[in-house]
Design an enzyme around this catalytic site. Structure first.
Site, short mmCIF file in Angstrom:
data_model
loop_
_atom_site.label_atom_id
_atom_site.label_comp_id
_atom_site.label_asym_id
_atom_site.label_seq_id
_atom_site.Cartn_x
_atom_site.Cartn_y
_atom_site.Cartn_z
N CYS A 124 0.85 -1.20 0.00
CA CYS A 124 0.00 0.00 0.00
C CYS A 124 0.88 1.24 0.00
CB CYS A 124 -0.97 -0.02 1.17
SG CYS A 124 -2.12 -1.41 1.15
N ASP B 89 -7.91 -0.62 -8.99
CA ASP B 89 -7.53 0.08 -7.76
C ASP B 89 -7.73 1.58 -7.97
OD1 ASP B 89 -6.32 1.15 -5.51
OD2 ASP B 89 -4.59 -0.18 -5.59
N HIS C 185 -7.28 -3.83 -3.76
CA HIS C 185 -6.27 -3.11 -3.00
C HIS C 185 -6.18 -3.71 -1.60
CE1 HIS C 185 -3.82 0.42 -1.93
NE2 HIS C 185 -4.42 0.34 -0.76
#
Length: 251
Positions: free
Chosen positions: A134, A189, A221
């Site tokens: 992330c 995403d 995600h």
């Protein structure tokens, strides 16, 4: 796989002390170093387990608390399982902390983490690998470009905002990267739309960076994080195969 041992360590930085999780094979010999950048939820059992899995494969792994300016991990209280109902409240607390971690601060910290690894007896000499998840994926890319002589491989998984229009976008460091790079993007995403994927690919290609970028079809995600509703086991195992393959080629 080999048995590992993990412990909490403190790393001096220019802005105080960063707590971190260090894990390594129990045989005590120096192993290639891996700097693992957390996702926004921070250093917690899931990330420590991921670090242990890397250590079992023969690496010494450091997972720093990137939000150390706001206290030791966990910086905010997290539920054992982060479902969609819990996310808004958690991110309400995390968002201002994330915004305060500017690229300049993050790269100052990266210097401290890399120096600490270089001095650690459990780490073999030479450049290390960096991987991130992330928000950590962007930091992996930035670290490879900011400290090219100290990073031999860089990976990122379900990263967001990797190639924006901003003057400090992570992809702009591509021209300084000497490491081999791998990115496993999440499918559909919103934090990494198709135009950013194309821009990142173009930047790496134009810079002559050895790289591979893949979109994991159907994977959301956060697909590596088993303590969240975004977890996708198939995509997670694909990520492990790609990461371990990159590390095997590097060291």
């Amino acid at each position: 796989m080999t048995a590992v041992q993990g412990t909490t360590v403190d790393i001096p930085t220019g802005d105080g002390t960063a707590d971190a999780y260090l894990t390594r094979p129990v045989d005590g010999g120096p192993r290639p170093g891996v700097l693992l950048y957390m996702d926004a939820f921070g250093v917690r059992p899931r990330l420590r387990g991921m670090a242990d899995r890397l250590a079992e494969a023969g690496y010494t792994v450091l997972v720093p608390n990137l939000f150390h300016r706001h206290g030791r991990a966990p910086v905010v209280e997290l539920p054992e399982f982060i479902d969609p109902g819990a996310r808004p409240e958690v991110f309400e607390q995390l968002r201002p902390i994330m915004l305060e971690l500017t690229p300049e601060r993050a790269m100052r910290d990266a210097d401290a983490y890399l120096r600490w690894l270089a001095a650690c007896p459990a780490v073999a000499g030479g450049p290390v690998a960096v991987t991130g998840y992330c928000m950590g994926a962007a930091l992996s890319l930035r670290t490879a470009g900011t400290y090219p002589d100290r990073v031999a491989a860089a990976a990122g998984f379900h990263g967001g905002r990797l190639a924006t229009d901003a003057p400090d976008s992570p992809h702009l460091v591509a021209g300084r990267i000497t490491a081999e790079v791998y990115f496993g993007h999440a499918d559909q995403d919103h934090s990494l739309p198709g135009e950013q994927i194309e821009r990142l690919e173009r930047a790496l290609t134009d810079a002559g960076v050895r790289h591979r970028c893949e979109v994991y079809a159907g994977a959301p995600h956060g697909y590596t994080q088993s303590d969240t509703a975004a977890y996708d086991k198939e995509a997670d195992e694909r990520h492990w195969a790609a990461l371990l393959d990159l590390l095997a080629r590097t060291f």
